[in-house]
Write a protein that holds these residues in place. Structure first.
Motif, PDB file in Angstrom:
ATOM      1  N   ASP A 105      22.938 -39.599 -29.354  1.00 39.86           N
ATOM      2  CA  ASP A 105      22.542 -40.132 -28.044  1.00 39.86           C
ATOM      3  C   ASP A 105      23.234 -41.466 -27.754  1.00 39.86           C
ATOM      4  N   ASN A 115      29.057 -34.769 -22.434  1.00 40.42           N
ATOM      5  CA  ASN A 115      29.046 -36.122 -21.886  1.00 40.42           C
ATOM      6  C   ASN A 115      30.428 -36.764 -21.947  1.00 40.42           C
ATOM      7  N   ASP A 163      20.018 -31.876 -24.379  1.00 43.64           N
ATOM      8  CA  ASP A 163      19.028 -32.863 -24.801  1.00 43.64           C
ATOM      9  C   ASP A 163      17.617 -32.292 -24.693  1.00 43.64           C
ATOM     10  N   LEU A 178      26.857 -34.102 -26.670  1.00 43.21           N
ATOM     11  CA  LEU A 178      27.808 -35.219 -26.747  1.00 43.21           C
ATOM     12  C   LEU A 178      29.153 -34.820 -26.156  1.00 43.21           C
ATOM     13  N   TYR A 205      26.153 -42.457 -28.941  1.00 41.66           N
ATOM     14  CA  TYR A 205      27.551 -42.151 -28.639  1.00 41.66           C
ATOM     15  C   TYR A 205      27.691 -41.589 -27.224  1.00 41.66           C
ATOM     16  N   SER A 206      26.754 -40.748 -26.812  1.00 37.04           N
ATOM     17  CA  SER A 206      26.806 -40.179 -25.463  1.00 37.04           C
ATOM     18  C   SER A 206      26.694 -41.274 -24.412  1.00 37.04           C
ATOM     19  N   ASP A 207      25.763 -42.205 -24.617  1.00 33.02           N
ATOM     20  CA  ASP A 207      25.602 -43.318 -23.674  1.00 33.02           C
ATOM     21  C   ASP A 207      26.882 -44.140 -23.574  1.00 33.02           C
ATOM     22  N   ALA A 217      24.750 -31.662 -19.546  1.00 35.32           N
ATOM     23  CA  ALA A 217      24.545 -32.207 -20.892  1.00 35.32           C
ATOM     24  C   ALA A 217      23.063 -32.445 -21.161  1.00 35.32           C
TER      25      ALA A 217
END
Length: 206
Positions: free
Chosen positions: A98, A40, A73, A37, A100-102, A69
């Protein structure tokens, strides 16, 4: 063995070696997930920092950072299995991080287009962000009702690959269109699939 097969085997050997090292170090899989995270977020900052003069370079850097990053994953689940740390909370935490990363990546693009005064693409990124979140939400909600719902194409790995391509090759606009369309088609497909499955389950057996 072909050179592509040899390359793939070499990558797997390297990956397993890294996972073993991390397992021996007793690194928490949740820490690896959280590090992904943070990396990212760095990519998002690079997107937001881009301007007319440095945009190709900043986008290239952001794409490379997203690839970095992706490594976390790739290994967090493997480390969890190798160290017998697979937990229900770990799966939940991975899914939340995931999301939050997006959102972080798309927020960076929102900042970029807003600073460039390109209102249409601000709206397009917002549509992409909404569709991406809804792809995950519809699967989670459907699987609470029907057990499994993996239909549709535009999952997170596909979105990340497209974003990396758009960033590295400076073709983000067409990539956003592809994600916007296919994400929402995936959502619609999952809604219809869930409707069909719940309808079939509601029909009494003879």
């Amino acid at each position: 063995m072909s050179w592509t097969g040899a390359f793939g085997r070499g990558c797997r050997v390297l990956l397993y070696a890294i996972v073993r090292r991390m397992a021996l170090a007793r690194i928490s899989p949740n820490i690896l997930t959280f590090l992904g995270l943070l990396i990212n977020v760095v990519a998002a900052v690079l997107f937001g920092y881009a301007n007319a003069d440095n945009q190709p370079r900043m986008f290239l850097y952001a794409g490379l950072v997203i690839i970095g990053a992706g490594f976390f994953d790739l290994v967090d689940g493997r480390v969890a299995r190798a160290t017998n740390q697979v937990t229900r909370f770990g799966a939940f935490f991975d899914s939340v991080v995931d999301r939050y990363s997006d959102v972080a990546l798309f927020f960076g693009l929102l900042v970029y287009y807003a600073r460039a005064s390109r209102f249409f693409y601000v709206v397009l990124v917002a549509v992409v962000m909404t569709g991406s979140v809804m792809v995950s939400y519809t699967r989670a909600r459907a699987e609470s009702l029907i057990g499994t719902c993996k239909v549709g194409f535009m999952e997170r790995p596909e979105r990340l690959v497209l974003i990396i391509i758009g960033a590295v090759f400076n073709r983000m606009a067409p990539v956003l269109w592809v994600i916007a369309v296919l994400s929402n088609i995936t959502v619609a497909h999952r809604i219809y699939y869930t409707y069909q499955r719940t309808k079939a389950a509601a029909v009494p057996s003879q």
